[in-house]
Design a protein around this motif. Structure first.
Motif, PDB file in Angstrom:
ATOM      1  N   LEU A 117      -0.812  36.648 -57.088  1.00 40.54           N
ATOM      2  CA  LEU A 117      -1.706  35.494 -57.106  1.00 40.54           C
ATOM      3  C   LEU A 117      -1.692  34.829 -55.744  1.00 40.54           C
ATOM      4  CD1 LEU A 117      -3.460  33.425 -58.744  1.00 40.54           C
ATOM      5  CD2 LEU A 117      -1.305  32.219 -59.235  1.00 40.54           C
ATOM      6  N   THR A 118      -2.879  34.515 -55.224  1.00 38.00           N
ATOM      7  CA  THR A 118      -2.992  33.853 -53.923  1.00 38.00           C
ATOM      8  C   THR A 118      -3.773  32.551 -54.040  1.00 38.00           C
ATOM      9  OG1 THR A 118      -2.879  35.915 -52.655  1.00 38.00           O
ATOM     10  CG2 THR A 118      -3.911  34.037 -51.565  1.00 38.00           C
ATOM     11  N   ALA A 144      -6.674  38.115 -56.371  1.00 41.69           N
ATOM     12  CA  ALA A 144      -7.717  37.109 -56.214  1.00 41.69           C
ATOM     13  C   ALA A 144      -8.336  37.192 -54.840  1.00 41.69           C
ATOM     14  CB  ALA A 144      -7.120  35.718 -56.429  1.00 41.69           C
ATOM     15  N   PRO A 145      -9.650  36.906 -54.705  1.00 41.86           N
ATOM     16  CA  PRO A 145     -10.330  36.972 -53.424  1.00 41.86           C
ATOM     17  C   PRO A 145      -9.910  35.838 -52.517  1.00 41.86           C
ATOM     18  CG  PRO A 145     -11.779  36.113 -55.097  1.00 41.86           C
ATOM     19  CD  PRO A 145     -10.546  36.562 -55.808  1.00 41.86           C
ATOM     20  N   LEU A 146     -10.160  36.019 -51.214  1.00 43.69           N
ATOM     21  CA  LEU A 146      -9.842  35.014 -50.217  1.00 43.69           C
ATOM     22  C   LEU A 146     -10.916  33.939 -50.151  1.00 43.69           C
ATOM     23  CD1 LEU A 146      -8.680  37.283 -47.284  1.00 43.69           C
ATOM     24  CD2 LEU A 146      -7.335  36.279 -49.097  1.00 43.69           C
ATOM     25  N   ALA A 147     -10.620  32.882 -49.456  1.00 41.09           N
ATOM     26  CA  ALA A 147     -11.574  31.789 -49.295  1.00 41.09           C
ATOM     27  C   ALA A 147     -12.625  32.142 -48.256  1.00 41.09           C
ATOM     28  CB  ALA A 147     -10.839  30.526 -48.871  1.00 41.09           C
ATOM     29  N   VAL A 148     -13.802  31.507 -48.382  1.00 41.86           N
ATOM     30  CA  VAL A 148     -14.837  31.659 -47.373  1.00 41.86           C
ATOM     31  C   VAL A 148     -14.273  31.185 -46.047  1.00 41.86           C
ATOM     32  CG1 VAL A 148     -17.110  30.895 -46.654  1.00 41.86           C
ATOM     33  CG2 VAL A 148     -16.669  31.351 -49.052  1.00 41.86           C
ATOM     34  N   GLU A 183      -4.352  19.732 -50.190  1.00 46.68           N
ATOM     35  CA  GLU A 183      -5.276  20.440 -51.075  1.00 46.68           C
ATOM     36  C   GLU A 183      -4.832  21.888 -51.232  1.00 46.68           C
ATOM     37  OE1 GLU A 183     -10.112  21.022 -51.577  1.00 46.68           O
ATOM     38  OE2 GLU A 183      -9.251  20.790 -49.568  1.00 46.68           O
ATOM     39  N   VAL A 184      -4.582  22.297 -52.465  1.00 49.95           N
ATOM     40  CA  VAL A 184      -4.191  23.677 -52.755  1.00 49.95           C
ATOM     41  C   VAL A 184      -5.310  24.302 -53.576  1.00 49.95           C
ATOM     42  CG1 VAL A 184      -2.446  25.194 -53.753  1.00 49.95           C
ATOM     43  CG2 VAL A 184      -1.759  22.988 -52.780  1.00 49.95           C
ATOM     44  N   LYS A 185      -6.020  25.246 -52.998  1.00 47.26           N
ATOM     45  CA  LYS A 185      -7.225  25.774 -53.627  1.00 47.26           C
ATOM     46  C   LYS A 185      -7.046  27.193 -54.155  1.00 47.26           C
ATOM     47  CE  LYS A 185     -11.206  24.858 -51.941  1.00 47.26           C
ATOM     48  NZ  LYS A 185     -12.404  24.778 -51.073  1.00 47.26           N
ATOM     49  N   PRO A 186      -7.530  27.450 -55.359  1.00 45.87           N
ATOM     50  CA  PRO A 186      -7.571  28.829 -55.876  1.00 45.87           C
ATOM     51  C   PRO A 186      -8.760  29.550 -55.256  1.00 45.87           C
ATOM     52  CG  PRO A 186      -8.549  27.358 -57.467  1.00 45.87           C
ATOM     53  CD  PRO A 186      -8.024  26.477 -56.350  1.00 45.87           C
ATOM     54  N   PRO A 187      -8.794  30.855 -55.341  1.00 46.30           N
ATOM     55  CA  PRO A 187      -9.929  31.609 -54.808  1.00 46.30           C
ATOM     56  C   PRO A 187     -11.152  31.470 -55.692  1.00 46.30           C
ATOM     57  CG  PRO A 187      -8.434  33.071 -55.926  1.00 46.30           C
ATOM     58  CD  PRO A 187      -7.768  31.726 -55.929  1.00 46.30           C
ATOM     59  N   SER A 188     -12.287  31.881 -55.174  1.00 48.57           N
ATOM     60  CA  SER A 188     -13.526  31.861 -55.942  1.00 48.57           C
ATOM     61  C   SER A 188     -14.216  33.216 -55.829  1.00 48.57           C
ATOM     62  CB  SER A 188     -14.465  30.760 -55.435  1.00 48.57           C
ATOM     63  OG  SER A 188     -14.850  31.011 -54.100  1.00 48.57           O
ATOM     64  N   LYS A 189     -15.090  33.494 -56.773  1.00 49.41           N
ATOM     65  CA  LYS A 189     -15.772  34.796 -56.815  1.00 49.41           C
ATOM     66  C   LYS A 189     -16.591  35.069 -55.562  1.00 49.41           C
ATOM     67  CE  LYS A 189     -14.822  36.797 -60.774  1.00 49.41           C
ATOM     68  NZ  LYS A 189     -14.294  38.186 -60.828  1.00 49.41           N
ATOM     69  N   GLN A 190     -17.187  34.033 -54.997  1.00 46.68           N
ATOM     70  CA  GLN A 190     -18.072  34.254 -53.854  1.00 46.68           C
ATOM     71  C   GLN A 190     -17.334  34.739 -52.610  1.00 46.68           C
ATOM     72  OE1 GLN A 190     -19.925  30.591 -52.719  1.00 46.68           O
ATOM     73  NE2 GLN A 190     -17.993  29.515 -52.388  1.00 46.68           N
ATOM     74  N   ASP A 191     -16.003  34.647 -52.626  1.00 46.78           N
ATOM     75  CA  ASP A 191     -15.232  35.022 -51.451  1.00 46.78           C
ATOM     76  C   ASP A 191     -15.001  36.526 -51.308  1.00 46.78           C
ATOM     77  OD1 ASP A 191     -14.983  32.292 -51.099  1.00 46.78           O
ATOM     78  OD2 ASP A 191     -13.059  32.205 -52.133  1.00 46.78           O
ATOM     79  N   GLU A 192     -15.353  37.300 -52.324  1.00 52.75           N
ATOM     80  CA  GLU A 192     -15.016  38.724 -52.296  1.00 52.75           C
ATOM     81  C   GLU A 192     -15.614  39.475 -51.119  1.00 52.75           C
ATOM     82  OE1 GLU A 192     -15.111  41.051 -55.732  1.00 52.75           O
ATOM     83  OE2 GLU A 192     -14.155  39.570 -57.027  1.00 52.75           O
ATOM     84  N   TYR A 223      -1.904  30.467 -46.459  1.00 54.30           N
ATOM     85  CA  TYR A 223      -2.015  31.207 -47.711  1.00 54.30           C
ATOM     86  C   TYR A 223      -0.649  31.356 -48.354  1.00 54.30           C
ATOM     87  CZ  TYR A 223      -6.680  32.464 -46.211  1.00 54.30           C
ATOM     88  OH  TYR A 223      -7.981  32.403 -45.819  1.00 54.30           O
ATOM     89  N   ILE A 224      -0.624  31.258 -49.674  1.00 57.69           N
ATOM     90  CA  ILE A 224       0.581  31.524 -50.453  1.00 57.69           C
ATOM     91  C   ILE A 224       0.254  32.641 -51.427  1.00 57.69           C
ATOM     92  CG2 ILE A 224       2.300  30.613 -52.041  1.00 57.69           C
ATOM     93  CD1 ILE A 224       1.490  27.795 -51.065  1.00 57.69           C
ATOM     94  N   THR A 225       0.971  33.741 -51.328  1.00 62.34           N
ATOM     95  CA  THR A 225       0.797  34.864 -52.246  1.00 62.34           C
ATOM     96  C   THR A 225       2.093  35.080 -52.998  1.00 62.34           C
ATOM     97  OG1 THR A 225      -0.831  35.943 -50.813  1.00 62.34           O
ATOM     98  CG2 THR A 225       0.246  37.320 -52.464  1.00 62.34           C
ATOM     99  N   LEU A 226       2.027  35.004 -54.325  1.00 66.19           N
ATOM    100  CA  LEU A 226       3.186  35.237 -55.172  1.00 66.19           C
ATOM    101  C   LEU A 226       3.050  36.591 -55.856  1.00 66.19           C
ATOM    102  CD1 LEU A 226       3.557  31.767 -56.961  1.00 66.19           C
ATOM    103  CD2 LEU A 226       4.536  32.512 -54.770  1.00 66.19           C
ATOM    104  N   MET A 227       4.161  37.309 -55.951  1.00 69.95           N
ATOM    105  CA  MET A 227       4.193  38.621 -56.591  1.00 69.95           C
ATOM    106  C   MET A 227       5.386  38.689 -57.525  1.00 69.95           C
ATOM    107  SD  MET A 227       3.658  40.593 -53.003  1.00 69.95           S
ATOM    108  CE  MET A 227       3.952  39.119 -52.042  1.00 69.95           C
ATOM    109  N   THR A 228       5.205  39.299 -58.688  1.00 76.00           N
ATOM    110  CA  THR A 228       6.317  39.479 -59.610  1.00 76.00           C
ATOM    111  C   THR A 228       6.544  40.965 -59.852  1.00 76.00           C
ATOM    112  OG1 THR A 228       7.193  38.900 -61.797  1.00 76.00           O
ATOM    113  CG2 THR A 228       4.835  39.275 -61.668  1.00 76.00           C
ATOM    114  N   TYR A 229       7.820  41.317 -60.052  1.00 77.79           N
ATOM    115  CA  TYR A 229       8.219  42.711 -60.211  1.00 77.79           C
ATOM    116  C   TYR A 229       8.953  42.917 -61.531  1.00 77.79           C
ATOM    117  CZ  TYR A 229       6.820  43.264 -55.397  1.00 77.79           C
ATOM    118  OH  TYR A 229       6.065  43.291 -54.255  1.00 77.79           O
ATOM    119  N   ASP A 230       9.069  44.168 -61.968  1.00 78.05           N
ATOM    120  CA  ASP A 230       9.736  44.482 -63.234  1.00 78.05           C
ATOM    121  C   ASP A 230      11.197  44.058 -63.228  1.00 78.05           C
ATOM    122  OD1 ASP A 230       7.591  45.618 -64.657  1.00 78.05           O
ATOM    123  OD2 ASP A 230       7.866  47.545 -63.650  1.00 78.05           O
TER     124      ASP A 230
END
Length: 240
Positions: free
Chosen positions: A111-112, A4-8, A65-74, A123-130
């Protein structure tokens, strides 16, 4: 899963310029005699869906406030994928990824989300592995980087960023099966800024927390954003 992209105005350490922008029927056989039903592929939870459930929300940290990313942040991304990042010291690459919300090696999905507080960003980034072992390997690479990169390093993708130092520190809140934390310093417009990161592994999931003071960069003053303990504790608890 594409990251996911970062925030502005996000505090992406490798793209500091972004900080200045803004039942059966009758007659059926008894249930005990039937084979157990298995979920169809469509019913199985994907790695991305699992991470979405594990990510904290405002309900987990009231008043935050916990915000998901948005497309405009790419346009503020330093890199679209981990493979786009290089460093002058290969051992330091996991650090560069962690401080830019990019997945560590071998993840199935990531997911960030971010928490903005007057342009101080967490920022919180979660990652899952096999498997848990693969998560352990990714975590070990990050740990080795903290030990090997104390004298600093340079990372490159869309831009280049120099880090003057990397220092291990005490996690603000331990959790999971293993935890580590570190701080890094980087010059921006001739001023040294300190950022903080922490990683936690819980079974086959790795969480990375990162904090930077974007307002300090805009105001040309030293910044030293700390990770909020309440947020880290809440996310660690959700990971189990």
């Amino acid at each position: 899963m594409k990251r996911a992209p970062l925030a502005v105005c996000a505090a992406s350490l490798l793209s500091l310029t972004a900080l200045t922008a803004c039942g059966g029927g009758s007659g059926s056989e008894p249930a005990a005699d039937k084979p157990k039903a298995t979920a169809s592929p469509a019913d199985r939870e994907t790695p991305a869906e699992r991470l979405a459930k594990l990510m904290i929300t405002e309900a987990d940290v009231p008043g935050t406030e916990v915000k998901p990313p948005s497309k405009q942040d790419e346009k503020y991304l330093f890199a679209k994928s981990p493979g786009d990042v290089t460093t002058d010291k290969p051992a330091c690459t996991p650090l560069a990824l962690a401080m830019n919300q990019l997945a560590l090696d071998g993840s199935r999905a990531d997911l960030t989300h971010h928490i903005p507080e007057n342009r101080r960003f967490t920022y919180i980034t979660l990652m899952t592995y096999d498997t848990p072992d693969k998560a352990k390997s990714a975590f070990a690479g990050l740990s080795e980087g903290v030990g090997a990169c104390g004298g600093g390093f340079t990372a490159k993708a869309r831009v280049a960023t120099a880090y003057d130092s990397v220092t291990a520190e005490k996690p603000v809140a331990r959790g999971g099966d293993e935890s580590l934390a570190f701080r890094a310093t980087t010059p921006f417009r001739g001023i040294t800024h300190t950022v903080h990161a922490q990683a936690v592994r819980s079974d086959d999931v790795v969480a990375v927390y990162f904090a930077a003071d974007g307002m300090a960069m805009i105001q040309d003053r030293p910044g030293d954003a700390k990770l909020p303990a309440a947020v880290v504790k809440a996310q660690n608890a959700k990971l189990g």
